[in-house]
Structure formats: structure tokens, C-alpha cells
Design a protein around this motif. Structure first.
Motif, PDB file in Angstrom:
ATOM      1  N   LEU A 184     -17.007  -6.158  -2.257  1.00 29.16           N
ATOM      2  CA  LEU A 184     -15.704  -5.177  -2.003  1.00 29.16           C
ATOM      3  C   LEU A 184     -15.658  -4.295  -3.083  1.00 29.16           C
ATOM      4  O   LEU A 184     -15.661  -4.807  -4.344  1.00 29.16           O
ATOM      5  N   THR A 185     -15.254  -2.914  -2.912  1.00 26.78           N
ATOM      6  CA  THR A 185     -14.902  -1.960  -3.828  1.00 26.78           C
ATOM      7  C   THR A 185     -13.698  -1.428  -3.544  1.00 26.78           C
ATOM      8  O   THR A 185     -13.438  -1.407  -2.188  1.00 26.78           O
ATOM      9  N   LYS A 186     -13.103  -0.919  -4.288  1.00 24.81           N
ATOM     10  CA  LYS A 186     -11.704  -0.184  -4.093  1.00 24.81           C
ATOM     11  C   LYS A 186     -11.987   0.941  -3.093  1.00 24.81           C
ATOM     12  O   LYS A 186     -10.905   0.892  -2.073  1.00 24.81           O
ATOM     13  N   ASP A 187     -12.964   1.792  -3.541  1.00 30.95           N
ATOM     14  CA  ASP A 187     -13.060   3.001  -2.389  1.00 30.95           C
ATOM     15  C   ASP A 187     -13.949   2.460  -1.151  1.00 30.95           C
ATOM     16  O   ASP A 187     -13.311   3.262  -0.028  1.00 30.95           O
ATOM     17  N   PHE A 188     -14.490   1.704  -0.977  1.00 31.04           N
ATOM     18  CA  PHE A 188     -15.344   1.549   0.256  1.00 31.04           C
ATOM     19  C   PHE A 188     -15.090   0.245   0.910  1.00 31.04           C
ATOM     20  O   PHE A 188     -16.081   0.030   2.010  1.00 31.04           O
ATOM     21  N   GLY A 189     -14.494  -0.641   0.582  1.00 32.33           N
ATOM     22  CA  GLY A 189     -14.051  -2.025   0.855  1.00 32.33           C
ATOM     23  C   GLY A 189     -15.505  -2.688   0.926  1.00 32.33           C
ATOM     24  O   GLY A 189     -16.389  -2.632  -0.082  1.00 32.33           O
ATOM     25  N   PRO A 190     -15.864  -3.115   2.143  1.00 31.53           N
ATOM     26  CA  PRO A 190     -17.364  -3.866   2.275  1.00 31.53           C
ATOM     27  C   PRO A 190     -18.605  -3.080   2.598  1.00 31.53           C
ATOM     28  O   PRO A 190     -19.712  -3.269   2.823  1.00 31.53           O
ATOM     29  N   MET A 191     -18.146  -1.677   2.635  1.00 30.10           N
ATOM     30  CA  MET A 191     -19.073  -0.864   3.213  1.00 30.10           C
ATOM     31  C   MET A 191     -19.990  -0.171   2.113  1.00 30.10           C
ATOM     32  O   MET A 191     -19.724   1.124   1.576  1.00 30.10           O
ATOM     33  N   GLN A 192     -20.893  -0.661   1.597  1.00 34.87           N
ATOM     34  CA  GLN A 192     -21.937  -0.260   0.428  1.00 34.87           C
ATOM     35  C   GLN A 192     -23.066  -1.392   0.456  1.00 34.87           C
ATOM     36  O   GLN A 192     -23.064  -2.502   0.709  1.00 34.87           O
ATOM     37  N   GLU A 212      -5.667  -4.911  -8.666  1.00 32.80           N
ATOM     38  CA  GLU A 212      -5.136  -5.677  -7.582  1.00 32.80           C
ATOM     39  C   GLU A 212      -6.221  -6.082  -6.845  1.00 32.80           C
ATOM     40  O   GLU A 212      -7.417  -5.758  -6.509  1.00 32.80           O
ATOM     41  N   PRO A 213      -6.157  -7.509  -6.263  1.00 38.90           N
ATOM     42  CA  PRO A 213      -7.144  -8.234  -5.573  1.00 38.90           C
ATOM     43  C   PRO A 213      -7.599  -7.323  -4.459  1.00 38.90           C
ATOM     44  O   PRO A 213      -6.702  -6.771  -3.607  1.00 38.90           O
ATOM     45  N   LEU A 214      -8.904  -7.220  -4.169  1.00 41.54           N
ATOM     46  CA  LEU A 214      -9.325  -6.252  -2.955  1.00 41.54           C
ATOM     47  C   LEU A 214      -9.441  -7.167  -1.703  1.00 41.54           C
ATOM     48  O   LEU A 214      -9.468  -6.419  -0.555  1.00 41.54           O
ATOM     49  N   CYS A 215      -9.672  -8.280  -1.751  1.00 38.93           N
ATOM     50  CA  CYS A 215      -9.775  -9.373  -0.633  1.00 38.93           C
ATOM     51  C   CYS A 215      -8.295  -9.485  -0.342  1.00 38.93           C
ATOM     52  O   CYS A 215      -7.533 -10.301  -1.026  1.00 38.93           O
ATOM     53  N   ARG A 216      -7.822  -9.236   0.828  1.00 36.67           N
ATOM     54  CA  ARG A 216      -6.423 -10.057   1.309  1.00 36.67           C
ATOM     55  C   ARG A 216      -6.408 -11.430   1.756  1.00 36.67           C
ATOM     56  O   ARG A 216      -5.260 -11.795   2.276  1.00 36.67           O
ATOM     57  N   ARG A 217      -7.333 -11.954   1.685  1.00 29.92           N
ATOM     58  CA  ARG A 217      -7.552 -13.281   2.304  1.00 29.92           C
ATOM     59  C   ARG A 217      -6.774 -13.500   3.813  1.00 29.92           C
ATOM     60  O   ARG A 217      -6.143 -14.371   4.035  1.00 29.92           O
ATOM     61  N   SER A 328     -11.561  -2.809   9.243  1.00 38.36           N
ATOM     62  CA  SER A 328     -10.183  -2.684  10.111  1.00 38.36           C
ATOM     63  C   SER A 328      -9.207  -3.197   9.568  1.00 38.36           C
ATOM     64  O   SER A 328      -7.914  -2.461   9.648  1.00 38.36           O
ATOM     65  N   MET A 329      -9.076  -4.336   8.972  1.00 46.37           N
ATOM     66  CA  MET A 329      -7.998  -4.996   8.487  1.00 46.37           C
ATOM     67  C   MET A 329      -7.524  -4.269   6.991  1.00 46.37           C
ATOM     68  O   MET A 329      -6.265  -4.024   6.990  1.00 46.37           O
ATOM     69  N   LEU A 330      -8.478  -3.991   6.324  1.00 46.01           N
ATOM     70  CA  LEU A 330      -8.134  -3.314   5.186  1.00 46.01           C
ATOM     71  C   LEU A 330      -7.616  -1.820   5.218  1.00 46.01           C
ATOM     72  O   LEU A 330      -6.666  -1.315   4.488  1.00 46.01           O
ATOM     73  N   GLU A 331      -8.328  -1.203   6.391  1.00 44.63           N
ATOM     74  CA  GLU A 331      -7.726   0.211   6.472  1.00 44.63           C
ATOM     75  C   GLU A 331      -6.096   0.003   7.131  1.00 44.63           C
ATOM     76  O   GLU A 331      -5.219   0.891   6.802  1.00 44.63           O
TER      77      GLU A 331
END
Ligand code: SF4
Ligand code: SF4
Length: 355
Positions: A184-192, A212-217, A328-331
């Protein structure tokens, strides 16, 4: 003199979306067969580059209307075309400054450990290995996880070493591993997707990500996996240069089966009659199973192969359930990717087929 700024500027100018630099000692503790220091022992730095996956290539899968763009434009396109072109250009700049650039694209190496689960050696019997090779000749798409390589010289490890890409990206300070085992990255989440250069230039290592943690668990990735491949409770922990990375235990073989053929309820390419015939129950072999192995996956593919002369047809699902659930969740809830798009990826419930 080659500087971090020169490398990063060249990477971004050539088309990478992010670039980070790590030192080789951050690979300390990696299994020997997956430790990139064995590829290029003189390397002093690793340069990691992030290539974003356009969210739009997931749109067709999200809607259930078009499955081809993600595997071709994002997965294959980035791995095989876009990223190698950038690696090549940045590598030229590094070599013009007197240092070697060992460019390493994602992904082609099949080393002496399985690139699926890191297990040593081949898990198949000699007869099954022949069957796998025959399948490859018939162009069915069984994933060959390991090569039968041996060291070229005493003290070396067998070629072609495949290191853990996502952990290497962590080592370059680019982001974190989520519960889904996705990077996961700050800008792209899992999309890279990511690619690397090893060099003997001594660059300054970037700090490891400690924002800040990028994964919300949130476990959306666990809930939306069609094969129940990801554990909600069991985890794997790895130390990368002092940073503890933790992710849910993933059954990689089962994931391989489901991300390619999707399973009964997520593959619109396999006719209903095929599922209904399902001789010996082989097609449903993995449905509801806790774990899977390479032999079982061979059985599923053999069952599908009867109905499809080529791999196209059954190998089109390219699930991505965990990626889309995560985006979807991160957005919606934040963590990363906030404010990137005017409209969210998902507005309703995800689709599921009735059979
Ligand atoms: S790619 Fe698909 S099958 Fe694999 S873990 Fe993600 S949701 Fe599950
Ligand atoms: S879906 Fe939730 S738990 Fe899974 S990786 Fe994304 S943020 Fe983490």
C-alpha cells in the motif's frame, strides 16, 4: 557523482509515479534463496519505483462487464512494457555516471524456491512435473512456480533468484504491507506495481515509511475474497530494516486458482453447464476448502481444459476482489487515496453470480 536527486528526477521524468531508495542491509534476514544481495554482491543501493494502476482498468471487473483491461493494461502492460522502459532509461543515466545498474523487472524469474509460497524445491513428483510441462506445451495456463536450477559455482545460490518485491518496496521507504499482503502507498492504496534497480552507487537510503498506518485493518479484503484465501486471525510477521511488516496468512495456491478462474460465482466465462457437469467434482475441489496445493490446482485446470482449447475462457476472471474491496474501503473511510477521485470506485453492492 550520482545523487538521490538525480535518480529520483530521472525516474519520475521517465514515467515512474514514485521512487524510493534503500540500502542493501535492509535485506538482512531474508532467506538466502530470496536475498537480492546474492544477485549482485557489490550492490550498495536498491532503487524502487512505483507504477500506478489506473483505477479505470478495474471498472469493467467492478461492473462485471469487461475483464480484459486489468490483466493486459495494468498487470501485463506495466510488468512487460511500461516499467521496463523506465528501468532502461534510469539505468542508462546511472551507467552514464559510472555505476552499474542491474535492472530487475517484475516478474520473470522462477528460482529454486516457489515464487508462490517460498517453499524450497519443487513440490511436484517427476511425473507431475512432466504433466506440467506438457500443459505448458498445450498452452494451458498452469503457473510454473519453480525451476530446477542448481548453483553455477560453489557458495552461490541457484539462479534465477526471485526476491520478495513488496518487501523490497518497503525497504525503499515507499509504503507498507496491508493485511491483504498487498503493498500500500499513500497516494495509490493497493493500486500499483513495482520494479527495481540494484546499483553499486552508494546512495542515501530513504527512511522507512513511518507515517499514519495505511492499512485500516478493516478486513474488507478478507470478506470479499471469493476463495476465502486470506485469514482473519493468523498472520505473518517480517522485519524489514527494523520495521515490522504484518499481513494475514494467505493461501497463495488457492489465491492463484481463484484469481485466475474466480470460482463458481465469479466467472462469467465458464458456462453454467460446465459447472453443472463437473465430473468427479473436480471443478469445485477448492470451494470452501481451507487450504490448497499445486496438485489440486492442476486437477481443477485439467477439468476446465476439457471444455476450452486454449486458456482464454476460464482464465479471465482476474479476481482482484481484495484490491477493489480495499480501494473502496480506503476511499470511503480514509487512510490513503483520500480525495483522489471525484466519485468512488463502488457505489452499490459488488456483483455475485447465482449458481
Ligand atoms: S486476488 Fe482474489 S483470490 Fe486472491 S486473495 Fe485477493 S480476492 Fe482472494
Ligand atoms: S481491505 Fe482493509 S484490511 Fe485489507 S488491506 Fe485494505 S485496508 Fe487493510
Amino acid at each position: 557523482m550520482l545523487t538521490n536527486e538525480m535518480v529520483k528526477e530521472a525516474a519520475l521524468a521517465a514515467g515512474a509515479d514514485m521512487c524510493g531508495i534503500g540500502s542493501m542491509d535492509r535485506f538482512e534476514g531474508a532467506p538466502k534463496e530470496m536475498d537480492p544481495r546474492y544477485i549482485f554482491p557489490e550492490a550498495k543501493s536498491v532503487i524502487g519505483m512505483v507504477f500506478r494502476i489506473p483505477r479505470g482498468v478495474q471498472r469493467g471487473i467492478e461492473e462485471g462487464t469487461q475483464f480484459y483491461q486489468y490483466p493486459s493494461m495494468a498487470y501485463g502492460g506495466i510488468n512487460e512494457i511500461f516499467a521496463p522502459a523506465v528501468l532502461y532509461q534510469v539505468g542508462q543515466m546511472i551507467e552514464d555516471n559510472g555505476y552499474e545498474a542491474f535492472i530487475y523487472r517484475n516478474t520473470g524469474a522462477r528460482g529454486c524456491v516457489s515464487d508462490m509460497d517460498g517453499s524450497p524445491g519443487n513440490t511436484l513428483s517427476p511425473e507431475e512435473q512432466i504433466e506440467v510441462m506438457n500443459q505448458a506445451k498445450r498452452k494451458t495456463n498452469h503457473h510454473r512456480s519453480v525451476q530446477f536450477t542448481r548453483a553455477a559455482r560453489p557458495g552461490q545460490i541457484p539462479p534465477d533468484l526471485q526476491f520478495q518485491f513488496r518487501l523490497a518496496a518497503v525497504a525503499c521507504g515507499l509504503g507498507e504491507i496491508g493485511w491483504s499482503k498487498m503493498f500500500l502507498t499513500k497516494d495509490f492504496g493497493p493500486m500499483q506495481r513495482v520494479a527495481f534497480i540494484f546499483t553499486d552507487a552508494e546512495l542515501t537510503a530513504d527512511p522507512l515509511y513511518d507515517g499514519e498506518p495505511l492499512c485500516r485493518r478493516c478486513m474488507a479484503c478478507v470478506r470479499e475474497c471469493p476463495g476465502n484465501c486470506l485469514s482473519k486471525t493468523e498472520s505473518i510477521r517480517v522485519n524489514v530494516g527494523g520495521k515490522i511488516c504484518e499481513w494475514g496468512k494467505l493461501d497463495e495456491w488457492k489465491c492463484y486458482a481463484f484469481y485466475t478462474h474466480g470460482g463458481r460465482k465469479f466467472n462469467p466465462f465458464v458456462p453454467k453447464e460446465v459447472w453443472d457437469k463437473n465430473e468427479n467434482g473436480d471443478l469445485d475441489l477448492l470451494e470452501g476448502k481451507a487450504t490448497a496445493n499445486e496438485k489440486e490446482i492442476l486437477k481443477v485446470y485439467r477439468a476446465l481444459e476439457k471444455y476450452f482449447p486454449t486458456w482464454v475462457g476460464y482464465n479471465m476472471a482476474k479476481c482482484g476482489g481484495c484490491i477493489r474491496a480495499c480501494v473502496s474501503m480506503l476511499e470511503k473511510k480514509g487512510g490513503c487515496m483520500e480525495g483522489k477521485f471525484k466519485e468512488p470506485l463502488r457505489k452499490g453492492k459488488p456483483w455475485v453470480m447465482d449458481r
